[in-house]
Structures are given as C-alpha cells and as structure tokens.
Write a protein that holds these residues in place. Structure first.
Motif, short mmCIF file in Angstrom:
data_model
loop_
_atom_site.label_atom_id
_atom_site.label_comp_id
_atom_site.label_asym_id
_atom_site.label_seq_id
_atom_site.Cartn_x
_atom_site.Cartn_y
_atom_site.Cartn_z
N LEU A 1 -3.53 0.41 -6.85
CA LEU A 1 -4.01 -0.66 -5.95
C LEU A 1 -4.37 -1.91 -6.76
N GLU A 2 -5.02 -1.70 -7.89
CA GLU A 2 -5.44 -2.83 -8.73
C GLU A 2 -4.25 -3.61 -9.27
N SER A 3 -3.08 -2.98 -9.36
CA SER A 3 -1.90 -3.65 -9.91
C SER A 3 -1.21 -4.58 -8.91
N VAL A 4 -1.58 -4.52 -7.64
CA VAL A 4 -0.95 -5.35 -6.61
C VAL A 4 -1.59 -6.74 -6.65
N LYS A 5 -0.76 -7.80 -6.69
CA LYS A 5 -1.27 -9.17 -6.85
C LYS A 5 -2.14 -9.64 -5.69
N GLU A 6 -1.95 -9.07 -4.48
CA GLU A 6 -2.73 -9.51 -3.33
C GLU A 6 -4.15 -8.91 -3.32
N ILE B 1 0.84 -1.20 0.00
CA ILE B 1 0.00 0.00 0.00
C ILE B 1 0.88 1.25 0.00
N ALA B 2 1.89 1.26 0.85
CA ALA B 2 2.78 2.43 0.93
C ALA B 2 3.49 2.67 -0.41
N MET B 3 3.79 1.60 -1.13
CA MET B 3 4.52 1.73 -2.40
C MET B 3 3.66 2.32 -3.51
N VAL B 4 2.33 2.19 -3.41
CA VAL B 4 1.48 2.63 -4.52
C VAL B 4 0.75 3.94 -4.26
N VAL B 5 0.92 4.56 -3.10
CA VAL B 5 0.22 5.82 -2.81
C VAL B 5 0.84 6.93 -3.67
N PRO B 6 0.03 7.56 -4.54
CA PRO B 6 0.56 8.67 -5.34
C PRO B 6 0.89 9.87 -4.46
N GLY B 7 1.72 10.75 -4.98
CA GLY B 7 2.15 11.91 -4.22
C GLY B 7 1.03 12.86 -3.84
N GLU B 8 -0.03 12.94 -4.65
CA GLU B 8 -1.11 13.88 -4.36
C GLU B 8 -2.23 13.27 -3.51
N VAL B 9 -2.00 12.06 -3.01
CA VAL B 9 -3.00 11.37 -2.17
C VAL B 9 -2.40 11.13 -0.80
N TRP B 10 -3.18 11.34 0.24
CA TRP B 10 -2.77 10.96 1.58
C TRP B 10 -3.95 10.31 2.29
#
Length: 189
Positions: A140-145, A77-86
């Motif tokens: 998020l959709e790109s993460v296999k889990e 989750i931490a790896m896929v958070v875009p810079g403009e989202v928190w």
C-alpha cells in the motif's frame, strides 16, 4: 407686401418639405431600430443559454473538486493485495466528506504524516500470517496515491477449526491529492 407674402409661403413650403423628409428619415430609423430590437431579443436567449452553461460548468467544477478517481484507486488496491490477505470491509471518506466519519488515525495522538490528507480508506480483513499483513501495508505504501499507512489493530482468531490462527486486522491509509480525479477542473468542452 406681396413679395414678402410669397417669400413666407415659399419658406413655409420649403420647411414643410424638410419636415416631411425628416419624418421619413425618422420612420426609417425607427423601423431599423425595431428590427434590431427584435434581433437583439431573439439573440438574448443565446446570452441566457451561455450564462446557464457557465453556471453549470462552475457547478460541475465545484461538485467535482473533491472527486476521487475511485476506479483507479480500487484497481491499485486490488493490484497490491497479497495472496494470504483478504479484505472484508472498506470504508472511505474524501474531499468534502473527509472527516465526516472520523477513523481512528484522525484522533490518534501520534501522527506519522503532517500533510493534510485528501481522504482516507479504512480496511478490515484477514491474513494467514503477520508477514502477510506487513506485505499488505508495504505494498500500500508503494502506491503514489497513498502517503500514510497505519495499522490500527491485528489479533489472532482464538478457538478451533479452520478460522483458528487466522489474523484479523484493521488498517487505514491516507490519500494524497494525486487521488483526485481532476474531472471538470480544467474546463468542459
């Protein structure tokens, strides 16, 4: 008559020796049995310990059957958070607690995934733009889990000041079985 009496006394003597020998053998066997029984009693505690270990292994297997690999999931989750989202809040349920606190997607009329989820994570957060929310969901959709990502709501913050124009969103993702940690499922060494 005397010969018969002598034969009887001889026979009695021979029988006495046979009985004595048999009693000695019986005493030896009883002593051996007593020693073996004490060894069995001494080793019985190891059998009880083995049964206890097996019971604990089964308990671990049962408890961890629904264990999620949270460190890996949260790292993803931490790896896929875009810079403009928190993110401001995260609520999760998985395994045996799955469905205990239903999220919006569980009661939705339209399902986008027919698979039974291993768990769910619901997020609340803010974004500077709607494309930022879209990027968040695509990543998020790109993460296999994760196998289903839903946007429950998105709304622009009204008013003036630094928070004006910031989007508040709420989305949910469903965890696949790949999110399971698998700990203690193949045995314990």
């Amino acid at each position: 008559g005397l010969v018969a009496l002598m034969l009887l006394v001889g026979w009695w003597f021979v029988l006495g020796q046979q009985i004595g020998n048999a009693e000695d053998q019986l005493a030896d066997v009883q002593a051996t049995n007593a020693e073996l029984e004490s060894q069995i009693a001494e080793l019985q505690r190891f059998a009880e310990l083995e049964a206890e270990v097996q019971a604990k292994r089964q308990a671990l297997k049962t408890v961890f059957a629904s264990d999620v690999d949270w460190p890996a999931i949260l790292t993803e989750i931490a790896m896929v958070v875009p810079g403009e989202v928190w993110l401001t809040n995260l609520t999760a349920s998985a395994g045996q607690t799955e469905g205990a606190a239903p999220v919006g997607t569980e009661t939705a009329e339209v399902r986008i995934a027919n698979r039974q989820p291993f768990g769910r994570i619901q997020f609340q957060g803010h974004s500077l733009s709607m494309p930022g929310i879209a990027r968040w969901m695509l990543r998020l959709e790109s993460v296999k889990e994760f196998f289903a990502v839903y946007l429950n709501s998105a709304a622009e913050t009204e008013g003036e000041g630094p928070a004006a124009g910031v989007l508040t969103f709420d989305n949910t993702l469903e965890l696949s079985n790949k999110a399971a940690s698998g700990r203690f499922q193949r045995g314990v060494r």
